[in-house]
Design a protein around this motif. Structure first.
Motif, PDB file in Angstrom:
ATOM      1  N   HIS A  61      14.173 -33.674  -8.365  1.00 58.75           N
ATOM      2  CA  HIS A  61      13.967 -34.077  -7.122  1.00 58.75           C
ATOM      3  C   HIS A  61      15.438 -34.499  -6.470  1.00 58.75           C
ATOM      4  O   HIS A  61      16.200 -35.385  -7.134  1.00 58.75           O
ATOM      5  N   HIS A  63      18.066 -35.309  -2.980  1.00 60.60           N
ATOM      6  CA  HIS A  63      18.395 -35.888  -1.755  1.00 60.60           C
ATOM      7  C   HIS A  63      20.041 -35.431  -1.553  1.00 60.60           C
ATOM      8  O   HIS A  63      20.470 -35.200  -2.609  1.00 60.60           O
ATOM      9  N   SER A  97      13.647 -33.685  -1.181  1.00 57.79           N
ATOM     10  CA  SER A  97      13.256 -34.885  -0.528  1.00 57.79           C
ATOM     11  C   SER A  97      13.192 -34.693   1.058  1.00 57.79           C
ATOM     12  O   SER A  97      14.005 -34.280   1.675  1.00 57.79           O
ATOM     13  N   ARG A 231       8.864 -39.363 -14.399  1.00 56.87           N
ATOM     14  CA  ARG A 231       9.982 -39.430 -13.464  1.00 56.87           C
ATOM     15  C   ARG A 231      10.912 -40.282 -13.841  1.00 56.87           C
ATOM     16  O   ARG A 231      10.537 -41.577 -14.160  1.00 56.87           O
ATOM     17  N   GLU A 235      18.159 -42.316  -8.939  1.00 53.30           N
ATOM     18  CA  GLU A 235      17.503 -42.637  -7.682  1.00 53.30           C
ATOM     19  C   GLU A 235      16.646 -43.803  -7.996  1.00 53.30           C
ATOM     20  O   GLU A 235      16.671 -44.517  -7.140  1.00 53.30           O
TER      21      GLU A 235
HETATM   22 ZN    ZN Z   1      13.633 -39.309  -3.380  1.00 52.01          ZN
END
Ligand code: ZN
Length: 282
Positions: A61, A63, A97, A231, A235
């Protein structure tokens, strides 16, 4: 999705379910001053994701950040990730994201045309500690429509229990198999990302990568016992425990992989993770 008390969800079948570990590599909040291991540049992100992949993560995941570490939604940076990651991590499921801290309005979906495997989709508004996380219906529909158009599987972000059911905005997701678009149907519907809930509230949400801040490890353990997925990553939590910062994304993945073994779950291979998420093979 059935309840975890369903006969076909008994301990044996839970044990047989391979676990998908999602690594949340960077996020939009933590900075190097919070933990120097937070990867910020694209090359740092690729290196950190590669190590996490080697440790057992099958979904990343992601960003992106500006050079001054502030959040960004620059499609050029996402494109560099999409170019570099498959070379280092064959088969890795790449999830971008579309979160609200990284851009405003439609800007949040500009990278979807790059056609990553997945993208996050918040399906409602809620309060963050010091701001309203705004996701107006028109924007949700716009992002969901772009995901359908580009065959990007949504991961519904369950920040609040009211958001936990896949909504009308994103009921199913088409997948592209051999150049042909197919509707993956109910089974291929959205994957949920749960931000921590007691097990009684997690009933029936096996197909969910559960996680959350300082209780992340405990929530990971519940998820594993219930047959769900996990997860982890800088982050969500820059700390290892009360006294120590997390050394790296890979170390966090290794800790979840070890937890898997304690509940007799094994890690999903990339092919199994793709099959579980109704994504086409790499
Ligand atoms: Zn995120």
């Amino acid at each position: 999705m059935g309840s975890w008390q369903d006969p076909d969800r008994n301990n044996d079948s839970v044990g047989a379910r391979p676990c998908i570990i999602t690594i949340a590599v960077t996020g939009s909040m933590p900075r190097k001053r919070d933990n120097p291991a937070v990867p910020v540049t694209v090359s740092e992100q690729i290196e950190s994701t590669h190590a996490a992949f080697e440790a057992g993560a099958t979904v990343a995941h992601l960003h992106v950040r500006n050079d001054d570490e502030t959040p960004s939604s620059d499609p050029a940076k996402f494109a560099k990730l999409l170019e570099g990651l498959p070379r280092h991590c064959p088969g890795l499921i790449v999830q971008f994201s579309t979160g609200g801290r990284s851009g405003k309005g439609s800007e949040r979906g500009t990278m979807l045309s790059l056609e990553p495997d997945m993208a996050s989709l918040a399906t409602g508004s809620c309060n963050f500690p010091n701001m309203i996380y705004e996701n107006p219906p028109a924007l949700i529909r716009e992002l969901a429509a772009l995901m359908r158009k580009h065959c990007v599987k949504p991961e519904i972000e369950v920040f609040d229990l009211s958001l936990r059911r896949p909504t009308r905005q994103a009921p199913t997701c088409p997948v592209r198999v051999g150049g042909e678009e197919r509707d993956a149907g109910r089974q291929g519907g959205a994957y949920l990302s749960g931000f921590g809930a007691p097990p009684s509230n997690a009933d029936g949400h096996m197909d969910c990568g559960w996680h959350c801040g300082r209780h992340q490890l405990e929530v990971n353990r519940w998820a594993l016992q219930l047959g769900g997925h996990c997860r982890t990553g800088l982050e969500d939590n820059v700390r290892w425990d009360r006294d120590m910062l997390a050394p790296s994304n890979a170390a966090l993945v290794t800790r979840v992989a070890e937890l898997c073994a304690t509940v007799r779950r094994r890690l999903a291979t990339v092919s199994e993770a793709r099959a579980l998420l109704a994504l086409p093979p790499a």
